[in-house]
Design a protein around this motif. Structure first.
Motif, PDB file in Angstrom:
ATOM      1  N   VAL A 169       0.541  -1.446  -0.465  1.00 31.01           N
ATOM      2  CA  VAL A 169       0.135  -0.388  -0.347  1.00 31.01           C
ATOM      3  C   VAL A 169       1.060   1.463  -0.058  1.00 31.01           C
ATOM      4  O   VAL A 169       0.850   2.084  -0.516  1.00 31.01           O
ATOM      5  CB  VAL A 169      -1.074  -0.074   1.210  1.00 31.01           C
ATOM      6  CG1 VAL A 169      -1.708   1.201   1.745  1.00 31.01           C
ATOM      7  CG2 VAL A 169      -2.059  -1.163   1.415  1.00 31.01           C
ATOM      8  N   SER A 170       1.941   0.946   0.725  1.00 24.79           N
ATOM      9  CA  SER A 170       2.830   2.835   0.894  1.00 24.79           C
ATOM     10  C   SER A 170       3.011   2.753  -1.069  1.00 24.79           C
ATOM     11  O   SER A 170       3.519   3.832  -0.205  1.00 24.79           O
ATOM     12  CB  SER A 170       4.086   2.080   2.016  1.00 24.79           C
ATOM     13  OG  SER A 170       4.625   1.314   1.636  1.00 24.79           O
ATOM     14  N   PHE A 171       3.515   1.228  -0.974  1.00 24.33           N
ATOM     15  CA  PHE A 171       4.556   1.033  -3.086  1.00 24.33           C
ATOM     16  C   PHE A 171       3.295   2.467  -3.596  1.00 24.33           C
ATOM     17  O   PHE A 171       3.439   3.151  -3.978  1.00 24.33           O
ATOM     18  CB  PHE A 171       4.709   0.130  -2.986  1.00 24.33           C
ATOM     19  CG  PHE A 171       5.188   1.018  -4.317  1.00 24.33           C
ATOM     20  CD1 PHE A 171       7.081   1.072  -4.245  1.00 24.33           C
ATOM     21  CD2 PHE A 171       4.793   0.288  -5.523  1.00 24.33           C
ATOM     22  CE1 PHE A 171       6.893   1.527  -6.400  1.00 24.33           C
ATOM     23  CE2 PHE A 171       5.065   0.439  -7.090  1.00 24.33           C
ATOM     24  CZ  PHE A 171       6.216   0.796  -7.496  1.00 24.33           C
ATOM     25  N   LEU A 172       2.110   1.746  -3.302  1.00 19.78           N
ATOM     26  CA  LEU A 172       1.265   1.967  -4.277  1.00 19.78           C
ATOM     27  C   LEU A 172       0.330   4.040  -4.068  1.00 19.78           C
ATOM     28  O   LEU A 172       0.385   4.480  -5.001  1.00 19.78           O
ATOM     29  CB  LEU A 172      -0.367   1.273  -4.145  1.00 19.78           C
ATOM     30  CG  LEU A 172      -0.036   0.424  -4.346  1.00 19.78           C
ATOM     31  CD1 LEU A 172      -1.419  -0.445  -3.597  1.00 19.78           C
ATOM     32  CD2 LEU A 172       0.438   0.052  -6.074  1.00 19.78           C
TER      33      LEU A 172
ATOM     34  N   VAL B 156      -8.494  -1.496  -1.271  1.00 20.97           N
ATOM     35  CA  VAL B 156      -8.570  -3.084  -0.171  1.00 20.97           C
ATOM     36  C   VAL B 156      -7.989  -3.757   0.331  1.00 20.97           C
ATOM     37  O   VAL B 156      -7.547  -4.048   1.444  1.00 20.97           O
ATOM     38  CB  VAL B 156      -9.960  -3.676  -1.895  1.00 20.97           C
ATOM     39  CG1 VAL B 156      -9.523  -5.074  -1.459  1.00 20.97           C
ATOM     40  CG2 VAL B 156      -9.867  -3.036  -2.117  1.00 20.97           C
ATOM     41  N   LEU B 157      -5.966  -3.922   0.070  1.00 22.95           N
ATOM     42  CA  LEU B 157      -5.454  -3.957   0.564  1.00 22.95           C
ATOM     43  C   LEU B 157      -5.517  -3.604   2.197  1.00 22.95           C
ATOM     44  O   LEU B 157      -5.020  -3.835   2.502  1.00 22.95           O
ATOM     45  CB  LEU B 157      -3.990  -3.971  -0.479  1.00 22.95           C
ATOM     46  CG  LEU B 157      -3.938  -4.328  -1.150  1.00 22.95           C
ATOM     47  CD1 LEU B 157      -2.252  -4.532  -1.936  1.00 22.95           C
ATOM     48  CD2 LEU B 157      -3.442  -5.782  -0.826  1.00 22.95           C
ATOM     49  N   TRP B 158      -5.340  -2.211   2.086  1.00 23.74           N
ATOM     50  CA  TRP B 158      -5.492  -1.494   3.209  1.00 23.74           C
ATOM     51  C   TRP B 158      -5.882  -1.878   4.137  1.00 23.74           C
ATOM     52  O   TRP B 158      -5.686  -2.258   5.810  1.00 23.74           O
ATOM     53  CB  TRP B 158      -5.312  -0.295   3.694  1.00 23.74           C
ATOM     54  CG  TRP B 158      -5.087   0.772   4.197  1.00 23.74           C
ATOM     55  CD1 TRP B 158      -5.862   1.534   4.714  1.00 23.74           C
ATOM     56  CD2 TRP B 158      -4.387   0.219   5.091  1.00 23.74           C
ATOM     57  NE1 TRP B 158      -5.214   1.861   5.890  1.00 23.74           N
ATOM     58  CE2 TRP B 158      -4.006   1.313   6.001  1.00 23.74           C
ATOM     59  CE3 TRP B 158      -2.327  -0.293   4.996  1.00 23.74           C
ATOM     60  CZ2 TRP B 158      -3.266   1.843   7.395  1.00 23.74           C
ATOM     61  CZ3 TRP B 158      -1.695   0.030   6.144  1.00 23.74           C
ATOM     62  CH2 TRP B 158      -1.967   1.176   6.859  1.00 23.74           C
TER      63      TRP B 158
ATOM     64  N   VAL C 254       3.382   2.016   8.018  1.00 26.20           N
ATOM     65  CA  VAL C 254       4.045   2.273   6.527  1.00 26.20           C
ATOM     66  C   VAL C 254       3.690   3.499   6.040  1.00 26.20           C
ATOM     67  O   VAL C 254       4.771   3.417   4.617  1.00 26.20           O
ATOM     68  CB  VAL C 254       3.327   0.659   6.190  1.00 26.20           C
ATOM     69  CG1 VAL C 254       3.735  -0.985   6.573  1.00 26.20           C
ATOM     70  CG2 VAL C 254       1.610   1.225   5.812  1.00 26.20           C
ATOM     71  N   ASN C 255       3.378   4.365   6.093  1.00 24.18           N
ATOM     72  CA  ASN C 255       3.289   5.353   5.283  1.00 24.18           C
ATOM     73  C   ASN C 255       4.718   5.954   5.834  1.00 24.18           C
ATOM     74  O   ASN C 255       4.658   6.820   4.999  1.00 24.18           O
ATOM     75  CB  ASN C 255       1.972   6.155   6.516  1.00 24.18           C
ATOM     76  CG  ASN C 255       1.239   5.562   6.150  1.00 24.18           C
ATOM     77  OD1 ASN C 255       0.516   6.230   4.497  1.00 24.18           O
ATOM     78  ND2 ASN C 255       0.050   4.707   6.492  1.00 24.18           N
TER      79      ASN C 255
END
Length: 307
Positions: free
Chosen positions: A30-33, A244-246, A261-262
């Motif tokens: 998620v952080s990468f996205l 959704v992943l989050w 992760v942010n």
């Protein structure tokens, strides 16, 4: 992937020992996205305006997820409290969070904006302690602060510490996003992530359109193919899939832990800058190492999800 995630209805009391690692991997993804979205936001804003573009983004992502939810037989939430929380996430995280970040970020130096935006995990950890009864020990708090120090070093060449309306708007964004994450955490274990993400994004879209109208932004349909490419990436990957992943990760890890992760987002930014030939100072590299190391420490701590 979305169809597979939608079928993962797992009892939190029966989580296997390896599931926290899977949640951590989902959080890192998620952080990468999220980091991926920034160059595409710049590209899209060449043909649109901030709130209109944000509305295109949330509306497109919400529509994608609603179609997926319908095709895979997802059901609407049935409990009134779930709908209240979905509306809350839509208002706090998506509407206020997006709007304050866009407006505040345009008024302050990028470095300061990065630092203030990354106070969100700290606010979320404090709110989770109050409303979710998550434990926030001194070790966890110190590690989160350690991560924030890393972000400060990464942003240091552009940091200007003047407190003005832009800085206050960014603080508002951080608090709103943290509040939205607390509500999402309450929803995560008991609702379908695809349907919830679709609904909160679609509910936020007209709110962003109203904000665009208040800000005198003209509603135009861009003709640029670059805009539609940017919107496709933002809506599909950096918004729909990330949402959704989050929620999937939040159902399987404490908010104060997975939310760290942010702090990785600025580190991805350093790599992108280097790829584009931008010189990176030693203090920025040091900050990146500190932030990544701090996130690994947070994710490696013993899970404290249950009170």
């Amino acid at each position: 992937m979305l169809k597979w995630l939608s079928t993962q209805n797992i009892d939190l009391d029966q989580i296997s020992p390896n599931l926290p690692q899977r949640a951590a991997l989902a959080g890192v993804a998620v952080s990468f996205l999220v980091a991926l979205c920034f160059p595409f936001i710049r590209l899209g804003l060449e043909a649109s305006t901030p709130m209109i573009f944000a509305a295109w983004r949330t509306g497109g992502a919400g529509l994608i997820l609603l179609i997926v939810a319908t095709l895979t037989g997802r059901t609407f939430p049935k409990r009134g409290q779930d709908w209240q929380r979905i509306v809350g996430v839509s208002i706090f995280a998506t509407t206020i969070g997006f709007a304050a970040m866009f407006f505040g970020g345009s008024l302050v130096a990028p470095g300061l904006a990065t630092v203030i935006a990354n106070t969100q995990p700290l606010f979320a950890a404090l709110l989770a302690m109050v409303f979710l009864r998550e434990k926030l020990g001194m070790r966890m708090l110190a590690t989160l602060l350690f991560c924030l120090i890393g972000v400060w070093f990464m942003a240091s060449p552009q940091v200007r510490t003047t407190v003005d309306s832009g800085a206050l708007l960014l603080l508002l964004s951080a608090v709103a996003l943290a509040s939205g994450n607390v509500l999402l955490k309450k929803l995560a274990a008991e609702t379908d992530p695809i349907m919830v993400s679709a609904l909160q994004l679609l509910l936020a879209t007209p709110c962003l359109v109203v904000l665009a109208w208040v800000n005198d932004e003209p509603f135009i349909v861009p003709q640029s193919p670059e805009f539609w490419m940017a919107l496709f990436v933002l809506a599909g990957a950096s918004t729909a899939l990330a949402a959704v992943l989050w929620q999937w990760a939040l159902a399987r890890a404490p908010l104060n832990q997975i939310n760290a992760v942010n702090f990785l987002v600025p580190s991805y930014g350093l790599l992108l800058m280097r790829i584009n030939g931008v010189a990176i100072s030693w203090s920025q590299w040091l900050g990146g190492v500190i932030a990544v190391g701090g996130v690994l420490l947070v994710l490696g701590q013993k899970t404290t999800d249950q009170p």
